[in-house]
Write a protein that holds these residues in place. Structure first.
Motif, PDB file in Angstrom:
ATOM      1  N   ARG A 135       0.832  -1.198   0.000  1.00 56.30           N
ATOM      2  CA  ARG A 135       0.000   0.000   0.000  1.00 56.30           C
ATOM      3  C   ARG A 135       0.866   1.248   0.000  1.00 56.30           C
ATOM      4  NH1 ARG A 135      -5.346  -0.370   1.954  1.00 56.30           N
ATOM      5  NH2 ARG A 135      -6.079  -2.507   2.244  1.00 56.30           N
ATOM      6  N   GLU A 136       0.224   2.403  -0.227  1.00 62.96           N
ATOM      7  CA  GLU A 136       0.923   3.673  -0.086  1.00 62.96           C
ATOM      8  C   GLU A 136       1.250   3.908   1.380  1.00 62.96           C
ATOM      9  OE1 GLU A 136       1.979   5.690  -2.364  1.00 62.96           O
ATOM     10  OE2 GLU A 136       1.130   4.596  -4.075  1.00 62.96           O
ATOM     11  N   ALA A 137       2.358   4.595   1.640  1.00 63.00           N
ATOM     12  CA  ALA A 137       2.773   4.818   3.028  1.00 63.00           C
ATOM     13  C   ALA A 137       1.734   5.601   3.812  1.00 63.00           C
ATOM     14  CB  ALA A 137       4.114   5.550   3.067  1.00 63.00           C
ATOM     15  N   SER A 138       1.142   6.615   3.202  1.00 60.49           N
ATOM     16  CA  SER A 138       0.131   7.427   3.881  1.00 60.49           C
ATOM     17  C   SER A 138      -1.254   6.966   3.458  1.00 60.49           C
ATOM     18  CB  SER A 138       0.316   8.909   3.540  1.00 60.49           C
ATOM     19  OG  SER A 138      -0.620   9.704   4.238  1.00 60.49           O
ATOM     20  N   PRO A 139      -2.147   6.691   4.404  1.00 59.64           N
ATOM     21  CA  PRO A 139      -3.478   6.187   4.047  1.00 59.64           C
ATOM     22  C   PRO A 139      -4.349   7.283   3.460  1.00 59.64           C
ATOM     23  CG  PRO A 139      -3.336   6.546   6.406  1.00 59.64           C
ATOM     24  CD  PRO A 139      -1.954   6.792   5.861  1.00 59.64           C
ATOM     25  N   SER A 140      -5.361   6.865   2.730  1.00 57.32           N
ATOM     26  CA  SER A 140      -6.330   7.808   2.171  1.00 57.32           C
ATOM     27  C   SER A 140      -7.729   7.598   2.736  1.00 57.32           C
ATOM     28  CB  SER A 140      -6.375   7.671   0.645  1.00 57.32           C
ATOM     29  OG  SER A 140      -6.753   6.356   0.275  1.00 57.32           O
ATOM     30  N   THR A 141      -7.940   6.473   3.415  1.00 55.25           N
ATOM     31  CA  THR A 141      -9.252   6.136   3.964  1.00 55.25           C
ATOM     32  C   THR A 141      -9.084   5.641   5.388  1.00 55.25           C
ATOM     33  OG1 THR A 141      -9.999   5.492   1.761  1.00 55.25           O
ATOM     34  CG2 THR A 141     -11.352   4.781   3.610  1.00 55.25           C
ATOM     35  N   GLY A 142     -10.030   5.983   6.252  1.00 56.95           N
ATOM     36  CA  GLY A 142      -9.957   5.555   7.637  1.00 56.95           C
ATOM     37  C   GLY A 142     -11.335   5.234   8.189  1.00 56.95           C
ATOM     38  N   VAL A 143     -11.345   4.745   9.424  1.00 56.19           N
ATOM     39  CA  VAL A 143     -12.578   4.408  10.142  1.00 56.19           C
ATOM     40  C   VAL A 143     -12.464   5.006  11.531  1.00 56.19           C
ATOM     41  CG1 VAL A 143     -14.178   2.554  10.736  1.00 56.19           C
ATOM     42  CG2 VAL A 143     -12.501   2.197   8.911  1.00 56.19           C
ATOM     43  N   ILE A 144     -13.550   5.586  12.050  1.00 61.50           N
ATOM     44  CA  ILE A 144     -13.523   6.198  13.377  1.00 61.50           C
ATOM     45  C   ILE A 144     -14.560   5.538  14.278  1.00 61.50           C
ATOM     46  CG2 ILE A 144     -12.620   8.427  12.655  1.00 61.50           C
ATOM     47  CD1 ILE A 144     -15.415   9.520  12.600  1.00 61.50           C
ATOM     48  N   ASP A 145     -14.220   5.478  15.559  1.00 64.90           N
ATOM     49  CA  ASP A 145     -15.132   4.938  16.567  1.00 64.90           C
ATOM     50  C   ASP A 145     -14.578   5.312  17.934  1.00 64.90           C
ATOM     51  OD1 ASP A 145     -17.307   3.731  17.665  1.00 64.90           O
ATOM     52  OD2 ASP A 145     -16.839   1.701  17.000  1.00 64.90           O
ATOM     53  N   SER A 146     -15.274   4.901  18.989  1.00 62.97           N
ATOM     54  CA  SER A 146     -14.829   5.213  20.345  1.00 62.97           C
ATOM     55  C   SER A 146     -15.026   4.006  21.254  1.00 62.97           C
ATOM     56  CB  SER A 146     -15.601   6.420  20.908  1.00 62.97           C
ATOM     57  OG  SER A 146     -16.961   6.078  21.099  1.00 62.97           O
ATOM     58  N   GLN A 147     -14.360   4.035  22.379  1.00 68.02           N
ATOM     59  CA  GLN A 147     -14.442   2.977  23.383  1.00 68.02           C
ATOM     60  C   GLN A 147     -14.421   3.618  24.760  1.00 68.02           C
ATOM     61  OE1 GLN A 147     -10.838   0.744  24.269  1.00 68.02           O
ATOM     62  NE2 GLN A 147     -11.974  -1.175  24.239  1.00 68.02           N
ATOM     63  N   SER A 148     -15.420   3.337  25.569  1.00 70.03           N
ATOM     64  CA  SER A 148     -15.466   3.847  26.942  1.00 70.03           C
ATOM     65  C   SER A 148     -14.855   2.813  27.878  1.00 70.03           C
ATOM     66  CB  SER A 148     -16.908   4.134  27.363  1.00 70.03           C
ATOM     67  OG  SER A 148     -17.463   5.168  26.592  1.00 70.03           O
ATOM     68  N   ILE A 149     -13.940   3.265  28.737  1.00 70.51           N
ATOM     69  CA  ILE A 149     -13.265   2.376  29.671  1.00 70.51           C
ATOM     70  C   ILE A 149     -13.230   3.008  31.057  1.00 70.51           C
ATOM     71  CG2 ILE A 149     -11.809   1.173  27.991  1.00 70.51           C
ATOM     72  CD1 ILE A 149      -9.593   3.156  28.730  1.00 70.51           C
ATOM     73  N   LYS A 150     -13.138   2.165  32.054  1.00 69.57           N
ATOM     74  CA  LYS A 150     -13.057   2.664  33.420  1.00 69.57           C
ATOM     75  C   LYS A 150     -11.697   3.314  33.656  1.00 69.57           C
ATOM     76  CE  LYS A 150     -16.229  -0.841  35.193  1.00 69.57           C
ATOM     77  NZ  LYS A 150     -16.409  -1.993  36.116  1.00 69.57           N
ATOM     78  N   ALA A 151     -11.708   4.404  34.402  1.00 68.91           N
ATOM     79  CA  ALA A 151     -10.470   5.138  34.707  1.00 68.91           C
ATOM     80  C   ALA A 151     -10.515   5.537  36.178  1.00 68.91           C
ATOM     81  CB  ALA A 151     -10.335   6.352  33.802  1.00 68.91           C
ATOM     82  N   PRO A 152     -10.170   4.615  37.068  1.00 69.45           N
ATOM     83  CA  PRO A 152     -10.354   4.876  38.509  1.00 69.45           C
ATOM     84  C   PRO A 152      -9.488   5.996  39.065  1.00 69.45           C
ATOM     85  CG  PRO A 152      -9.144   2.825  38.140  1.00 69.45           C
ATOM     86  CD  PRO A 152      -9.629   3.270  36.806  1.00 69.45           C
ATOM     87  N   HIS A 153      -8.349   6.293  38.442  1.00 71.70           N
ATOM     88  CA  HIS A 153      -7.437   7.296  39.000  1.00 71.70           C
ATOM     89  C   HIS A 153      -7.312   8.537  38.116  1.00 71.70           C
ATOM     90  CE1 HIS A 153      -6.408   4.206  41.852  1.00 71.70           C
ATOM     91  NE2 HIS A 153      -5.985   3.407  40.893  1.00 71.70           N
ATOM     92  N   ALA A 154      -8.174   8.678  37.129  1.00 70.35           N
ATOM     93  CA  ALA A 154      -8.066   9.803  36.203  1.00 70.35           C
ATOM     94  C   ALA A 154      -8.332  11.125  36.912  1.00 70.35           C
ATOM     95  CB  ALA A 154      -9.045   9.638  35.046  1.00 70.35           C
TER      96      ALA A 154
END
Length: 274
Positions: free
Chosen positions: A110-129
Motif C-alpha cells: 500500500r501507499e505509506a500514507s493512508p487515504s481512507t480511515g474508520v472512526i469509533d470510540s471505546q469507553s473504559i473505566k479510569a479509577p485514577h483519572a
C-alpha cells in the motif's frame, strides 16, 4: 486460532527475546535505535541503556504491573519512569509507531500514507483519572478513547476525553488532527452516532467525506458492518496489553503514550519478523 505457521513464528521470536516475551529482539532494536536521543554534550554521562528503558516500559504495559513492581534488573523504577516521561514528552513512542505504520503499509503493498480511515470510540473505566465522566449508554465512569484507524486496523489517531463527551464531539478533534498528521486521508467511515450536523459541517473540507454506515432495517442483535469490524480488532489488539484494559493513568498524555507503546510494539515486531 493460530495456524501451525503462526505458532512456529511466535516460537522463533520468543527464542530471540532476552528474558520476557515483551523484550525487543536484536532486529527490533536495530529498527528504533537511530530514533533514540543523543547523549548530552555536558553533564553527567548517561548510565542507563535506552534498550532497557524501552524493554521495561513494554513489560509494564504488556503485563499490567505497577511502576514499583518492575523487576529490578531493568533498573530503579524511578529512573525508568523518569525516562519514560521524557521520551513521551519528545513524542518518541508516537514517532516510532508512525514510522513503523508507514513501513508496514509499504510492506503490504500500500501507499505509506493512508487515504481512507474508520472512526469509533471505546469507553473504559479510569479509577485514577484526574477528570472523568459518565457514559450513560455504556454505564461506565471513566474516559473515552476516540480513535481513527486505516482500513486494515492500524491506529492513525487517538483522542482521550472524559466518558461523557459524545462520539461526534470527540471526532471533531480527530478531524482537526488527522488533516495535519495524515493529510492524504479524504474518506472516513463511521456509525450512526457520528451522523450529527456539527460534525458533518466540520468535515466539509474540499474532497473530504464522512460516510455513515448504518445497520440494516429490522436487524436484531449483533451485526457485522462493512468497514467497521476492523475497529473492534484494533480495540482487541489494545486490550491484549493488560495496562490498557482499564485506564490506570492520572494524566491523559501518559495514557496516550501507553497506547502508542503497545501499538508501536506490535508494528515493530511485525516488520522486524515478517
Amino acid at each position: 486460532m493460530w495456524t501451525p505457521e503462526q505458532r512456529g513464528r511466535m516460537a522463533r521470536i520468543t527464542r530471540k527475546t532476552k528474558r520476557y516475551p515483551s523484550d525487543m529482539t536484536e532486529e527490533e532494536w536495530e529498527r528504533i535505535a537511530p530514533l533514540m536521543p543523543e547523549p548530552g554534550r555536558t553533564g553527567r554521562p548517561r548510565e542507563i541503556e535506552f534498550r532497557e528503558v524501552i524493554n521495561a516500559v513494554r513489560y509494564l504495559v504488556r503485563s499490567g504491573c505497577g511502576w514499583r513492581m518492575l523487576p529490578i534488573h531493568f533498573g530503579h523504577w524511578r529512573t525508568v519512569y523518569g525516562w519514560f516521561r521524557e521520551l513521551a514528552r519528545r513524542f518518541l513512542f508516537q514517532t516510532i509507531h508512525d514510522v513503523e505504520l508507514m513501513l508496514d503499509r509499504e510492506r503490504s503493498g500500500r501507499e505509506a500514507s493512508p487515504s481512507t480511515g474508520v472512526i469509533d470510540s471505546q469507553s473504559i473505566k479510569a479509577p485514577h483519572a484526574k477528570t472523568r465522566g459518565y457514559d450513560a449508554g455504556k454505564k461506565i465512569v471513566g474516559r473515552k478513547r476516540h480513535i481513527a484507524v486505516d482500513t486494515d486496523g492500524r491506529l492513525l489517531m487517538v483522542n482521550l476525553t472524559p466518558a461523557d463527551i459524545s462520539d461526534s464531539a470527540g471526532a471533531q478533534m480527530i478531524l482537526d488532527a488527522i488533516r495535519k498528521r495524515w493529510p492524504w486521508v479524504k474518506h472516513l467511515f463511521a456509525d450512526s452516532a457520528y451522523d450529527r450536523l456539527q460534525l458533518m459541517d466540520k468535515a466539509a473540507y474540499p474532497d473530504f467525506v464522512v460516510e455513515v454506515i448504518r445497520r440494516r432495517d429490522g436487524a436484531k442483535g449483533f451485526e457485522v458492518l462493512p468497514r467497521r469490524w476492523v475497529l473492534e480488532r484494533t480495540f482487541g489488539w489494545m486490550t491484549r496489553w493488560r495496562r490498557l484494559v482499564r485506564d490506570y493513568e492520572r494524566r491523559i498524555d501518559v495514557s496516550q503514550a501507553m497506547i502508542f507503546v503497545a501499538m508501536g510494539a506490535n508494528l515493530t515486531r511485525r516488520n522486524a519478523h515478517p
